[in-house]
Design a protein around this motif. Structure first.
Motif, PDB file in Angstrom:
ATOM      1  N   HIS A  53       0.858  -1.187   0.000  1.00 56.75           N
ATOM      2  CA  HIS A  53       0.000   0.000   0.000  1.00 56.75           C
ATOM      3  C   HIS A  53       0.892   1.235   0.000  1.00 56.75           C
ATOM      4  O   HIS A  53       1.256   1.748   1.065  1.00 56.75           O
ATOM      5  CB  HIS A  53      -0.945  -0.011   1.196  1.00 56.75           C
ATOM      6  N   LEU A  54       1.252   1.706  -1.189  1.00 53.63           N
ATOM      7  CA  LEU A  54       2.113   2.873  -1.335  1.00 53.63           C
ATOM      8  C   LEU A  54       1.302   4.045  -1.869  1.00 53.63           C
ATOM      9  O   LEU A  54       0.278   3.844  -2.521  1.00 53.63           O
ATOM     10  CB  LEU A  54       3.268   2.563  -2.286  1.00 53.63           C
ATOM     11  N   MET A  55       1.790   5.258  -1.622  1.00 55.59           N
ATOM     12  CA  MET A  55       1.121   6.460  -2.120  1.00 55.59           C
ATOM     13  C   MET A  55       2.094   7.291  -2.939  1.00 55.59           C
ATOM     14  O   MET A  55       3.263   7.445  -2.555  1.00 55.59           O
ATOM     15  CB  MET A  55       0.590   7.299  -0.958  1.00 55.59           C
ATOM     16  N   VAL A  56       1.623   7.816  -4.053  1.00 60.82           N
ATOM     17  CA  VAL A  56       2.438   8.677  -4.915  1.00 60.82           C
ATOM     18  C   VAL A  56       2.902   9.889  -4.101  1.00 60.82           C
ATOM     19  O   VAL A  56       2.136  10.504  -3.375  1.00 60.82           O
ATOM     20  CB  VAL A  56       1.647   9.130  -6.158  1.00 60.82           C
ATOM     21  N   GLN A  61      10.267   2.125   1.195  1.00 62.32           N
ATOM     22  CA  GLN A  61      11.369   1.158   1.237  1.00 62.32           C
ATOM     23  C   GLN A  61      10.818  -0.150   0.699  1.00 62.32           C
ATOM     24  O   GLN A  61       9.791  -0.627   1.179  1.00 62.32           O
ATOM     25  CB  GLN A  61      11.877   0.944   2.656  1.00 62.32           C
ATOM     26  N   ILE A  62      11.490  -0.699  -0.305  1.00 60.23           N
ATOM     27  CA  ILE A  62      11.058  -1.985  -0.842  1.00 60.23           C
ATOM     28  C   ILE A  62      12.183  -2.996  -0.678  1.00 60.23           C
ATOM     29  O   ILE A  62      13.368  -2.668  -0.782  1.00 60.23           O
ATOM     30  CB  ILE A  62      10.608  -1.895  -2.318  1.00 60.23           C
ATOM     31  N   ILE A  63      11.795  -4.205  -0.402  1.00 61.70           N
ATOM     32  CA  ILE A  63      12.716  -5.334  -0.347  1.00 61.70           C
ATOM     33  C   ILE A  63      12.246  -6.291  -1.424  1.00 61.70           C
ATOM     34  O   ILE A  63      11.059  -6.625  -1.487  1.00 61.70           O
ATOM     35  CB  ILE A  63      12.699  -6.034   1.023  1.00 61.70           C
ATOM     36  N   GLY A  64      13.152  -6.689  -2.286  1.00 57.42           N
ATOM     37  CA  GLY A  64      12.756  -7.580  -3.368  1.00 57.42           C
ATOM     38  C   GLY A  64      13.934  -8.092  -4.162  1.00 57.42           C
ATOM     39  O   GLY A  64      15.079  -7.753  -3.887  1.00 57.42           O
ATOM     40  N   LYS A  65      13.606  -8.883  -5.160  1.00 57.93           N
ATOM     41  CA  LYS A  65      14.608  -9.527  -6.006  1.00 57.93           C
ATOM     42  C   LYS A  65      14.734  -8.771  -7.322  1.00 57.93           C
ATOM     43  O   LYS A  65      13.736  -8.441  -7.954  1.00 57.93           O
ATOM     44  CB  LYS A  65      14.193 -10.976  -6.272  1.00 57.93           C
ATOM     45  N   VAL A  66      15.979  -8.513  -7.741  1.00 53.72           N
ATOM     46  CA  VAL A  66      16.233  -7.808  -9.001  1.00 53.72           C
ATOM     47  C   VAL A  66      16.074  -8.791 -10.157  1.00 53.72           C
ATOM     48  O   VAL A  66      16.763  -9.807 -10.217  1.00 53.72           O
ATOM     49  CB  VAL A  66      17.647  -7.176  -9.027  1.00 53.72           C
ATOM     50  N   ASN A  67      15.137  -8.491 -11.055  1.00 52.72           N
ATOM     51  CA  ASN A  67      14.890  -9.320 -12.230  1.00 52.72           C
ATOM     52  C   ASN A  67      15.868  -8.967 -13.354  1.00 52.72           C
ATOM     53  O   ASN A  67      16.417  -7.864 -13.373  1.00 52.72           O
ATOM     54  CB  ASN A  67      13.454  -9.109 -12.728  1.00 52.72           C
ATOM     55  N   PRO A  68      16.059  -9.866 -14.322  1.00 52.32           N
ATOM     56  CA  PRO A  68      16.956  -9.577 -15.449  1.00 52.32           C
ATOM     57  C   PRO A  68      16.555  -8.331 -16.249  1.00 52.32           C
ATOM     58  O   PRO A  68      17.408  -7.691 -16.855  1.00 52.32           O
ATOM     59  CB  PRO A  68      16.853 -10.832 -16.322  1.00 52.32           C
ATOM     60  N   VAL A  74       8.786  -7.365  -5.760  1.00 52.06           N
ATOM     61  CA  VAL A  74       8.699  -6.907  -4.374  1.00 52.06           C
ATOM     62  C   VAL A  74       8.250  -8.037  -3.454  1.00 52.06           C
ATOM     63  O   VAL A  74       7.257  -8.711  -3.710  1.00 52.06           O
ATOM     64  CB  VAL A  74       7.737  -5.706  -4.263  1.00 52.06           C
ATOM     65  N   LEU A  75       8.985  -8.204  -2.362  1.00 49.83           N
ATOM     66  CA  LEU A  75       8.631  -9.145  -1.314  1.00 49.83           C
ATOM     67  C   LEU A  75       7.962  -8.415  -0.153  1.00 49.83           C
ATOM     68  O   LEU A  75       7.097  -8.960   0.511  1.00 49.83           O
ATOM     69  CB  LEU A  75       9.875  -9.888  -0.817  1.00 49.83           C
ATOM     70  N   ASN A  76       8.400  -7.168   0.070  1.00 51.25           N
ATOM     71  CA  ASN A  76       7.861  -6.357   1.162  1.00 51.25           C
ATOM     72  C   ASN A  76       8.019  -4.892   0.792  1.00 51.25           C
ATOM     73  O   ASN A  76       9.032  -4.509   0.213  1.00 51.25           O
ATOM     74  CB  ASN A  76       8.620  -6.666   2.451  1.00 51.25           C
ATOM     75  N   ALA A  77       7.040  -4.090   1.118  1.00 50.33           N
ATOM     76  CA  ALA A  77       7.115  -2.645   0.856  1.00 50.33           C
ATOM     77  C   ALA A  77       6.566  -1.890   2.060  1.00 50.33           C
ATOM     78  O   ALA A  77       5.576  -2.297   2.650  1.00 50.33           O
ATOM     79  CB  ALA A  77       6.327  -2.280  -0.395  1.00 50.33           C
ATOM     80  N   VAL A  78       7.250  -0.804   2.413  1.00 50.94           N
ATOM     81  CA  VAL A  78       6.826   0.033   3.535  1.00 50.94           C
ATOM     82  C   VAL A  78       6.706   1.470   3.045  1.00 50.94           C
ATOM     83  O   VAL A  78       7.658   2.012   2.469  1.00 50.94           O
ATOM     84  CB  VAL A  78       7.842  -0.030   4.696  1.00 50.94           C
ATOM     85  N   ASP A  79       5.541   2.067   3.256  1.00 54.17           N
ATOM     86  CA  ASP A  79       5.348   3.482   2.933  1.00 54.17           C
ATOM     87  C   ASP A  79       5.970   4.293   4.062  1.00 54.17           C
ATOM     88  O   ASP A  79       5.627   4.124   5.223  1.00 54.17           O
ATOM     89  CB  ASP A  79       3.849   3.796   2.812  1.00 54.17           C
ATOM     90  N   LEU A  80       6.914   5.169   3.730  1.00 56.07           N
ATOM     91  CA  LEU A  80       7.635   5.953   4.728  1.00 56.07           C
ATOM     92  C   LEU A  80       7.018   7.323   4.972  1.00 56.07           C
ATOM     93  O   LEU A  80       7.525   8.096   5.774  1.00 56.07           O
ATOM     94  CB  LEU A  80       9.095   6.119   4.300  1.00 56.07           C
TER      95      LEU A  80
END
Length: 130
Positions: A53-56, A61-68, A74-80
């Protein structure tokens, strides 16, 4: 047990971390369905989960795996929130990245490492207009 690390990076370093988990802190520039575009020293395309749940305009902060394709699964996202100093965050990431590379290389004297760190901090502060 094998230890895993999750480095905090910016968009500029993504190419070096394909297939690895990373942490990215940036400002949410755009949301399109389940995709977010973050500004983190360049644009990051993040493929969100239903739990994100992010807002423009807010920091995230996102935690995730970098794709080719240089997107992030994204595995986890935090709206700061909206009161996040992004330039200081990017400056801090830049400093830690350089400091870690200097310490881990262990080539040369501590004076040389200090001089390299000092030059890089000046470079980062100029780049991020701090």
């Amino acid at each position: 047990m094998e230890s895993t690390s999750t480095p905090r990076i910016s968009a500029a370093l993504m190419e070096s971390y394909i297939g690895q988990n990373v942490i990215i802190v940036g400002k949410v520039a755009q949301l399109l369905g389940d995709i977010a575009f973050l500004e983190a020293d360049g644009q990051v395309k993040a493929n969100l989960t239903r739990d994100c749940h992010l807002m423009v305009g807010n920091g995230a902060q996102i935690i995730g795996k970098v794709n080719p394709d240089m997107s992030i699964k994204v595995l986890n996202a935090v709206d700061l929130g909206s009161n996040v100093g992004m330039y200081y965050t990017l400056y801090y990431i830049c400093f830690l990245t350089v400091y870690k590379s200097i310490v881990s290389s262990r080539n040369g004297s501590s004076l040389r490492a200090y001089e390299q760190t000092e030059l890089t901090i000046r470079s980062c502060s100029t780049h991020f207009a701090i």
